[in-house]
Each structure stands twice: as C-alpha cells, then as structure tokens.
Design a protein around this motif. Structure first.
Motif, PDB file in Angstrom:
ATOM      1  N   GLN A 114       0.832  -1.210   0.000  1.00 24.55           N
ATOM      2  CA  GLN A 114       0.000   0.000   0.000  1.00 24.55           C
ATOM      3  C   GLN A 114       0.867   1.260   0.000  1.00 24.55           C
ATOM      4  O   GLN A 114       0.530   2.238  -0.659  1.00 24.55           O
ATOM      5  CB  GLN A 114      -0.946  -0.012   1.197  1.00 24.55           C
ATOM      6  N   ILE A 115       1.972   1.210   0.718  1.00 27.40           N
ATOM      7  CA  ILE A 115       2.904   2.348   0.731  1.00 27.40           C
ATOM      8  C   ILE A 115       3.440   2.582  -0.678  1.00 27.40           C
ATOM      9  O   ILE A 115       3.504   3.714  -1.154  1.00 27.40           O
ATOM     10  CB  ILE A 115       4.065   2.099   1.723  1.00 27.40           C
ATOM     11  N   GLU A 116       3.786   1.495  -1.363  1.00 23.63           N
ATOM     12  CA  GLU A 116       4.327   1.600  -2.722  1.00 23.63           C
ATOM     13  C   GLU A 116       3.293   2.214  -3.677  1.00 23.63           C
ATOM     14  O   GLU A 116       3.634   3.049  -4.519  1.00 23.63           O
ATOM     15  CB  GLU A 116       4.754   0.226  -3.216  1.00 23.63           C
ATOM     16  N   ALA A 117       2.044   1.837  -3.537  1.00 20.58           N
ATOM     17  CA  ALA A 117       0.988   2.378  -4.404  1.00 20.58           C
ATOM     18  C   ALA A 117       0.828   3.887  -4.176  1.00 20.58           C
ATOM     19  O   ALA A 117       0.716   4.659  -5.142  1.00 20.58           O
ATOM     20  CB  ALA A 117      -0.329   1.660  -4.146  1.00 20.58           C
ATOM     21  N   ILE A 118       0.836   4.308  -2.929  1.00 20.65           N
ATOM     22  CA  ILE A 118       0.730   5.743  -2.624  1.00 20.65           C
ATOM     23  C   ILE A 118       1.954   6.478  -3.145  1.00 20.65           C
ATOM     24  O   ILE A 118       1.852   7.570  -3.706  1.00 20.65           O
ATOM     25  CB  ILE A 118       0.526   5.962  -1.107  1.00 20.65           C
ATOM     26  N   ASP A 119       3.133   5.859  -2.996  1.00 25.83           N
ATOM     27  CA  ASP A 119       4.362   6.503  -3.461  1.00 25.83           C
ATOM     28  C   ASP A 119       4.372   6.656  -4.980  1.00 25.83           C
ATOM     29  O   ASP A 119       4.869   7.658  -5.498  1.00 25.83           O
ATOM     30  CB  ASP A 119       5.595   5.724  -2.987  1.00 25.83           C
ATOM     31  N   MET A 120       3.805   5.705  -5.687  1.00 23.79           N
ATOM     32  CA  MET A 120       3.719   5.831  -7.150  1.00 23.79           C
ATOM     33  C   MET A 120       2.860   7.037  -7.523  1.00 23.79           C
ATOM     34  O   MET A 120       3.200   7.792  -8.429  1.00 23.79           O
ATOM     35  CB  MET A 120       3.166   4.553  -7.774  1.00 23.79           C
ATOM     36  N   GLY A 121       1.737   7.204  -6.822  1.00 28.18           N
ATOM     37  CA  GLY A 121       0.888   8.376  -7.060  1.00 28.18           C
ATOM     38  C   GLY A 121       1.615   9.665  -6.723  1.00 28.18           C
ATOM     39  O   GLY A 121       1.513  10.660  -7.450  1.00 28.18           O
ATOM     40  N   ARG A 122       2.361   9.639  -5.644  1.00 23.81           N
ATOM     41  CA  ARG A 122       3.130  10.816  -5.227  1.00 23.81           C
ATOM     42  C   ARG A 122       4.150  11.197  -6.298  1.00 23.81           C
ATOM     43  O   ARG A 122       4.282  12.361  -6.669  1.00 23.81           O
ATOM     44  CB  ARG A 122       3.817  10.520  -3.889  1.00 23.81           C
ATOM     45  N   ARG A 123       4.851  10.208  -6.827  1.00 23.01           N
ATOM     46  CA  ARG A 123       5.842  10.480  -7.874  1.00 23.01           C
ATOM     47  C   ARG A 123       5.176  11.024  -9.136  1.00 23.01           C
ATOM     48  O   ARG A 123       5.708  11.909  -9.805  1.00 23.01           O
ATOM     49  CB  ARG A 123       6.656   9.227  -8.185  1.00 23.01           C
ATOM     50  N   GLY A 124       3.989  10.491  -9.461  1.00 23.90           N
ATOM     51  CA  GLY A 124       3.268  10.968 -10.647  1.00 23.90           C
ATOM     52  C   GLY A 124       2.876  12.435 -10.521  1.00 23.90           C
ATOM     53  O   GLY A 124       3.045  13.216 -11.464  1.00 23.90           O
ATOM     54  N   ILE A 125       2.366  12.816  -9.353  1.00 25.00           N
ATOM     55  CA  ILE A 125       1.997  14.226  -9.142  1.00 25.00           C
ATOM     56  C   ILE A 125       3.240  15.102  -9.133  1.00 25.00           C
ATOM     57  O   ILE A 125       3.242  16.201  -9.695  1.00 25.00           O
ATOM     58  CB  ILE A 125       1.182  14.377  -7.834  1.00 25.00           C
ATOM     59  N   HIS A 126       4.320  14.603  -8.548  1.00 26.54           N
ATOM     60  CA  HIS A 126       5.591  15.349  -8.525  1.00 26.54           C
ATOM     61  C   HIS A 126       6.100  15.567  -9.946  1.00 26.54           C
ATOM     62  O   HIS A 126       6.565  16.663 -10.291  1.00 26.54           O
ATOM     63  CB  HIS A 126       6.601  14.582  -7.673  1.00 26.54           C
ATOM     64  N   ASP A 127       5.996  14.540 -10.782  1.00 30.11           N
ATOM     65  CA  ASP A 127       6.410  14.666 -12.182  1.00 30.11           C
ATOM     66  C   ASP A 127       5.566  15.713 -12.908  1.00 30.11           C
ATOM     67  O   ASP A 127       6.088  16.511 -13.690  1.00 30.11           O
ATOM     68  CB  ASP A 127       6.293  13.326 -12.913  1.00 30.11           C
ATOM     69  N   GLU A 128       4.251  15.707 -12.661  1.00 32.06           N
ATOM     70  CA  GLU A 128       3.367  16.687 -13.302  1.00 32.06           C
ATOM     71  C   GLU A 128       3.750  18.107 -12.893  1.00 32.06           C
ATOM     72  O   GLU A 128       3.830  19.012 -13.727  1.00 32.06           O
ATOM     73  CB  GLU A 128       1.905  16.398 -12.955  1.00 32.06           C
ATOM     74  N   GLY A 129       3.981  18.326 -11.614  1.00 29.84           N
ATOM     75  CA  GLY A 129       4.405  19.642 -11.143  1.00 29.84           C
ATOM     76  C   GLY A 129       5.737  20.060 -11.753  1.00 29.84           C
ATOM     77  O   GLY A 129       5.925  21.219 -12.121  1.00 29.84           O
ATOM     78  N   SER A 130       6.634  19.109 -11.887  1.00 30.89           N
ATOM     79  CA  SER A 130       7.950  19.399 -12.476  1.00 30.89           C
ATOM     80  C   SER A 130       7.828  19.770 -13.949  1.00 30.89           C
ATOM     81  O   SER A 130       8.506  20.683 -14.425  1.00 30.89           O
ATOM     82  CB  SER A 130       8.867  18.185 -12.305  1.00 30.89           C
ATOM     83  N   ARG A 131       6.940  19.075 -14.666  1.00 34.14           N
ATOM     84  CA  ARG A 131       6.706  19.415 -16.086  1.00 34.14           C
ATOM     85  C   ARG A 131       6.118  20.828 -16.202  1.00 34.14           C
ATOM     86  O   ARG A 131       6.526  21.616 -17.060  1.00 34.14           O
ATOM     87  CB  ARG A 131       5.779  18.398 -16.743  1.00 34.14           C
ATOM     88  N   GLN A 132       5.172  21.143 -15.331  1.00 35.07           N
ATOM     89  CA  GLN A 132       4.590  22.485 -15.352  1.00 35.07           C
ATOM     90  C   GLN A 132       5.646  23.538 -15.030  1.00 35.07           C
ATOM     91  O   GLN A 132       5.678  24.603 -15.649  1.00 35.07           O
ATOM     92  CB  GLN A 132       3.422  22.580 -14.372  1.00 35.07           C
ATOM     93  N   LEU A 133       6.515  23.238 -14.082  1.00 33.23           N
ATOM     94  CA  LEU A 133       7.592  24.177 -13.744  1.00 33.23           C
ATOM     95  C   LEU A 133       8.541  24.362 -14.920  1.00 33.23           C
ATOM     96  O   LEU A 133       8.937  25.492 -15.227  1.00 33.23           O
ATOM     97  CB  LEU A 133       8.354  23.699 -12.511  1.00 33.23           C
ATOM     98  N   LEU A 134       8.883  23.275 -15.601  1.00 34.69           N
ATOM     99  CA  LEU A 134       9.741  23.387 -16.792  1.00 34.69           C
ATOM    100  C   LEU A 134       9.125  24.337 -17.818  1.00 34.69           C
ATOM    101  O   LEU A 134       9.834  25.161 -18.407  1.00 34.69           O
ATOM    102  CB  LEU A 134       9.962  22.011 -17.436  1.00 34.69           C
ATOM    103  N   GLU A 135       7.816  24.223 -18.027  1.00 35.08           N
ATOM    104  CA  GLU A 135       7.126  25.122 -18.962  1.00 35.08           C
ATOM    105  C   GLU A 135       7.220  26.572 -18.493  1.00 35.08           C
ATOM    106  O   GLU A 135       7.428  27.478 -19.295  1.00 35.08           O
ATOM    107  CB  GLU A 135       5.660  24.717 -19.104  1.00 35.08           C
ATOM    108  N   ARG A 136       7.063  26.790 -17.195  1.00 35.04           N
ATOM    109  CA  ARG A 136       7.109  28.154 -16.636  1.00 35.04           C
ATOM    110  C   ARG A 136       8.513  28.746 -16.727  1.00 35.04           C
ATOM    111  O   ARG A 136       8.668  29.959 -16.811  1.00 35.04           O
ATOM    112  CB  ARG A 136       6.651  28.146 -15.174  1.00 35.04           C
TER     113      ARG A 136
END
Length: 162
Positions: A114-136
């Motif tokens: 269950q920890i691994e599943a939550i961490d995968m979601g966390r990494r996905g949101i972190h990646d999305e934020g990082s992509r948005q920051l790259l655009e900015r």
C-alpha cells in the motif's frame, strides 16, 4: 551543457515563515543535497542581452504569491531575477502535499504494498508539477527534468510554509 551551466549554491528565504514539519524539512534537505550533487542550470539570453556565465547561485523566496528567483554569478554579482506566479502551480502543489501527507501517514502504519501504491501516485503528481515548472521556466533558464523536480520540491516547501 557545460560545467559552468550549473548551480553551486541555493538558498531559501524562509524568514517569517512558520517552522516546517519534520517531513517537510527532510524533503527540503534531500532536494538541496541532490541539487548540489547534480544539476543543470543555465540562463537564457532575453531581449538580445548577453547573460553572465555560470556557475550560478540561486536565491528563492516567496513575495506577493510569486516565487522570486534571484540568480547570481559565482562571485555573487546579480545575473538575473525573475518572478513566477504560483497560481498555475497551485493545484498541483496542493495535490502533491495532500498525497505526501497520505504517504507519511502510510509509512507509519500500512503494509509495503500500500505504501508503494501511494508513493507511485506521489511520484506521478511530482512529475506533473515538475513538467509544469519546466514550462514556466522556458525562456528564462535551461534545465533538465531531475533539476526541475528538485526545484519543484523547494517551491512546494516555500509555498506551503508561506
């Protein structure tokens, strides 16, 4: 990028902000450590002006709901300053911190799967934020995804404390 296109110092202006939780402080320390170990950071010429050569120092702060990026040369001379509105990143920052809270709670009491599943979601949101920051950051600095991820973490830390 060459060895001069990198950060050699990063400082967060968190004066006047509430103390971070131990988990947020750990995230900040890890991001800073990883950035100093490896990063790609170069200024982009704007309006035909020549940019000072790196390596660079970066001072991050939050003022009037904007991230202030004060970039200086190795000797501390001003190189560039730009402001990024937090508004376009606000939802992903909120989502990131909500899932981080779930992850920190899960680590204390849930089984590894269950920890691994939550961490995968966390990494996905972190990646999305990082992509948005790259655009900015486009047109201001040249960087790579690993550096953007770490900068996103630092912006989150400042935003959530501010």
């Amino acid at each position: 990028m060459d060895d001069l296109s990198k950060l050699i110092h990063i400082e967060l202006d968190d004066s006047g902000l509430p103390a971070p939780t131990p988990e947020v402080e750990r995230e900040r320390k890890v991001a800073l450590f990883d950035l100093m170990e490896e990063n790609v950071f170069g200024l982009v010429s704007r309006n035909g002006k020549e940019v000072p050569a790196g390596p660079y120092q970066l001072f991050l702060s939050i003022k009037d709901r904007r991230v202030v990026c004060d970039v200086r040369t190795e000797d501390g001379s001003p190189a560039s300053e730009f402001h990024l509105s937090v508004s376009p990143l606000k939802q992903v920052i909120k989502d990131y911190f909500q899932i981080c809270e779930s992850y920190f709670d899960a680590v204390k009491k849930l089984p590894p799967a269950q920890i691994e599943a939550i961490d995968m979601g966390r990494r996905g949101i972190h990646d999305e934020g990082s992509r948005q920051l790259l655009e900015r950051l486009e047109g201001k600095i040249r960087t790579d995804m690993p550096t953007a991820r770490r900068l996103f973490t630092l912006i989150c830390v400042l935003h959530m404390r501010g």
